[in-house]
Design an enzyme around this catalytic site. Structure first.
Site, PDB file in Angstrom:
ATOM      1  N   ARG A  87       0.813  -1.219   0.000  1.00  0.00           N
ATOM      2  CA  ARG A  87       0.000   0.000   0.000  1.00  0.00           C
ATOM      3  C   ARG A  87       0.851   1.277   0.000  1.00  0.00           C
ATOM      4  NH1 ARG A  87      -4.642  -0.907   4.283  1.00  0.00           N
ATOM      5  NH2 ARG A  87      -3.028  -2.088   5.358  1.00  0.00           N
ATOM      6  N   LYS A 182     -17.812   5.472   2.060  1.00  0.00           N
ATOM      7  CA  LYS A 182     -16.927   5.588   3.233  1.00  0.00           C
ATOM      8  C   LYS A 182     -16.026   6.818   3.117  1.00  0.00           C
ATOM      9  CE  LYS A 182     -12.770   3.196   4.035  1.00  0.00           C
ATOM     10  NZ  LYS A 182     -11.999   1.955   4.154  1.00  0.00           N
TER      11      LYS A 182
END
Ligand code: R5P
Length: 282
Positions: A87, A182
């Site tokens: 990530r 979200k």
């Protein structure tokens, strides 16, 4: 020969079974200064190294396994069920390293090909200097669900996980899909989700995500679903990172069942991605 690193023993053992290939048992001890001392049985055929790079030690162990195998085997394949540091795939601020590139380049040095299971960003494959293919672990999550769910709703906790929810629904065979909107506060990491308008009352809801790390995303979704009287809430992920008190967070939020795959070996890793990897390697 299938060669397991210490972080991927379950998935490697299952992979050896599915491919009907020999499973190596590396001998791992440590030198007095703490450095790994490793020994592998010899292999002159295809070496399939399976390592989830969940820690810095796992990265070193992988490089060691690759180095031995590359001197002996005809071909070295590296399977990363979970790729750590994936990530960090861009410099989000000035002065930050693209750590995913650094580890991808190191991993590429002594292997012919790489396979990784459901990375967060598929573009990660481009950071390797050798061909890297993605194994889709999503359909395997359907194995973690009981048959006969009531009016199942496969729900992604954010829009990015919608495709994953659809893949699990397709593998399960029935049900609707939807997603939450979200937002995550970049400074505090706090997750908030918009109220959801699909009716979940008395339905079995299956939340699916690629990773559960702190559990904040899932816990926020679970709390909202409980407020809307869902019949039960299953939370499934491909990579159960489950950092710190994530399991307790999800238990406290009222999850019915938490499950993940064996890309990371946790107590909730009840589903295996080995059949999906085996299909790619045959
Ligand atoms: C983010 O887009 C990912 O798909 C996951 O939703 C996220 O990594 C989960 O993190 P956490 O469990 O810390 O909320």
């Amino acid at each position: 020969m299938i060669i397991p690193a210490s972080t991927a023993q379950s998935v490697a053992t299952r992979l050896a079974h599915h491919l009907n290939e020999e499973l190596a048992v590396p001998e791992i001890t440590r030198f007095a200064d703490g450095e790994f001392k490793l020994q592998l049985p010899s292999t002159d055929d295809r070496a399939v190294i399976v390592c989830s790079t969940t820690t810095a030690d796992a990265h070193i162990e992988l490089l060691q396994l690759q180095e031995v195998a590359s001197r002996e085997a005809d071909e070295v394949l590296t399977i990363l069920p979970y790729m750590g540091y994936a990530r960090q795939d861009r410099a989000f601020r000035d002065g930050e390293p693209v750590t995913a590139r650094a580890v991808a380049q190191a991993i590429s040095t002594t292997t012919d090909r790489v396979f990784t299971v459901s990375p967060h960003e598929p573009a990660i494959t481009e950071l390797f200097d050798v061909p890297c293919a993605i194994v889709d672990g999503a359909p395997r999550l359907a194995e973690g669900l009981p048959e006969g769910l009531t009016d199942p709703l496969f729900l992604a906790p954010d829009e990015g996980a919608t495709e994953l929810a659809g893949a699990v629904r397709d593998a399960y065979g029935s049900g609707e899909t939807d997603y939450f909107e979200k937002h995550r506060d970049r400074k505090t990491g706090t997750v908030s989700i918009e109220p959801h308008d699909t009716d979940v009352a008395d339905r079995d809801v299956i939340l699916t995500d690629d990773i559960i790390a702190t559990g904040s995303t899932m816990a926020t979704a679970i709390e909202q679903l409980n407020g809307q009287a869902a019949r039960s809430i299953y939370a499934g992920c491909i990579h159960p990172v489950l950092a710190d008190s994530a399991q307790a967070t999800l238990g406290g939020a009222g999850v019915t069942k938490l499950f993940g795959t064996d890309t990371i070996e946790r107590s909730v890793s009840t589903v295996s991605v080995a059949p999906a990897i085996a299909t790619e390697l045959r």
